[in-house]
Design a protein around this motif. Structure first.
Motif, short mmCIF file in Angstrom:
data_model
loop_
_atom_site.label_atom_id
_atom_site.label_comp_id
_atom_site.label_asym_id
_atom_site.label_seq_id
_atom_site.Cartn_x
_atom_site.Cartn_y
_atom_site.Cartn_z
N ILE A 171 36.79 40.54 35.54
CA ILE A 171 38.21 40.22 35.41
C ILE A 171 39.05 41.48 35.27
N PRO A 172 40.28 41.45 35.80
CA PRO A 172 41.17 42.61 35.63
C PRO A 172 41.69 42.70 34.19
N GLY A 173 42.03 43.90 33.81
CA GLY A 173 42.54 44.13 32.46
C GLY A 173 41.44 44.58 31.54
N ASP A 174 40.42 43.75 31.37
CA ASP A 174 39.26 44.15 30.58
C ASP A 174 38.38 45.11 31.37
N HIS A 191 51.36 43.16 39.56
CA HIS A 191 52.27 42.75 38.49
C HIS A 191 52.25 43.72 37.32
N HIS A 192 51.07 44.18 36.95
CA HIS A 192 50.97 45.08 35.80
C HIS A 192 51.64 46.42 36.06
N PHE A 193 51.42 46.98 37.24
CA PHE A 193 51.92 48.32 37.51
C PHE A 193 53.29 48.36 38.20
N LEU A 194 53.62 47.34 38.99
CA LEU A 194 54.89 47.38 39.73
C LEU A 194 55.84 46.24 39.37
N GLY A 195 55.35 45.26 38.60
CA GLY A 195 56.22 44.17 38.18
C GLY A 195 56.41 43.06 39.20
N LYS A 196 55.77 43.18 40.36
CA LYS A 196 55.88 42.13 41.38
C LYS A 196 54.74 42.28 42.37
N GLN A 213 42.68 37.92 42.14
CA GLN A 213 43.02 38.15 40.74
C GLN A 213 43.24 39.63 40.45
N PHE A 214 42.44 40.50 41.07
CA PHE A 214 42.62 41.93 40.84
C PHE A 214 43.89 42.46 41.50
N ILE A 215 44.11 42.11 42.76
CA ILE A 215 45.29 42.61 43.47
C ILE A 215 46.56 42.08 42.81
N ASN A 216 46.59 40.80 42.50
CA ASN A 216 47.76 40.20 41.86
C ASN A 216 48.01 40.85 40.49
N TRP A 217 46.99 40.99 39.68
CA TRP A 217 47.16 41.57 38.34
C TRP A 217 47.66 43.01 38.42
#
Length: 173
Positions: free
Chosen positions: A14-17, A106-111, A99-103
């Protein structure tokens, strides 16, 4: 609408962890010559050695990779350059890759330039042949190596086969 075939390699589930190691993208058209390759520094100290090994990279390699925010800015710029309208995300395993590309977007560019949708190539094939228990992987021409650009290209070849040989109604712009 442009179809973009994407493949992701990550060091965990999972992304983030865990971190995205690398990813590849191919504009699905007759030439398959417009590609993007990104490699990202880790965003977490956690990783699963077996998952990382699939990518062919070590943790030491990853420490030399690019800042994820810069990589995703470049990816977004590439998508804007090669896409006609909003791009459509397609992958072999969109439950994982998306899930990785979307996260990361959103996490780094906000969209996310892909919006909120993705398409699974395997499910598309199963529907075309009306058999839940088959897979499309025999339609790839490019060998599946776990280099994400090569894997995305092989999957794009399979999607082109669905269009040309199986009558999938899809407009490639």
């Amino acid at each position: 609408m442009s179809f973009i075939m994407v493949d992701v390699e990550a060091d965990g589930p999972i992304p983030g962890d865990y971190s995205l190691v690398s990813f590849g993208a191919v504009l699905v058209d007759e030439t398959l010559d417009k590609t993007f390759y990104g490699r990202c520094k880790p965003i977490s100290d956690r990783f699963i050695p077996e998952a990382l090994a699939v990518s062919g990279h070590t943790r030491e390699d990853m420490m030399t990779f690019d800042d994820p925010e810069a990589v995703f800015q470049q990816f977004g710029d590439w998508l804007a350059e090669v896409s006609s309208g909003q791009p459509m995300f397609v992958s072999d395993n969109n439950g994982f890759d998306w899930q990785f590309i979307n996260w990361y977007f959103h996490h780094f560019l906000g969209k996310n330039p892909f919006g909120h949708s993705s398409t699974n190539l395997g499910s598309l094939y199963k529907g075309l042949v009306k058999d839940f228990f088959v897979n499309f992987k025999h339609l790839r021409k490019t060998k599946h190596t776990h280099h994400p650009v090569e894997d995305a290209k092989g999957n794009a070849e399979a999607l082109l086969h669905l269009k040309k040989e199986m009558g999938l109604k899809i407009s490639l712009k």
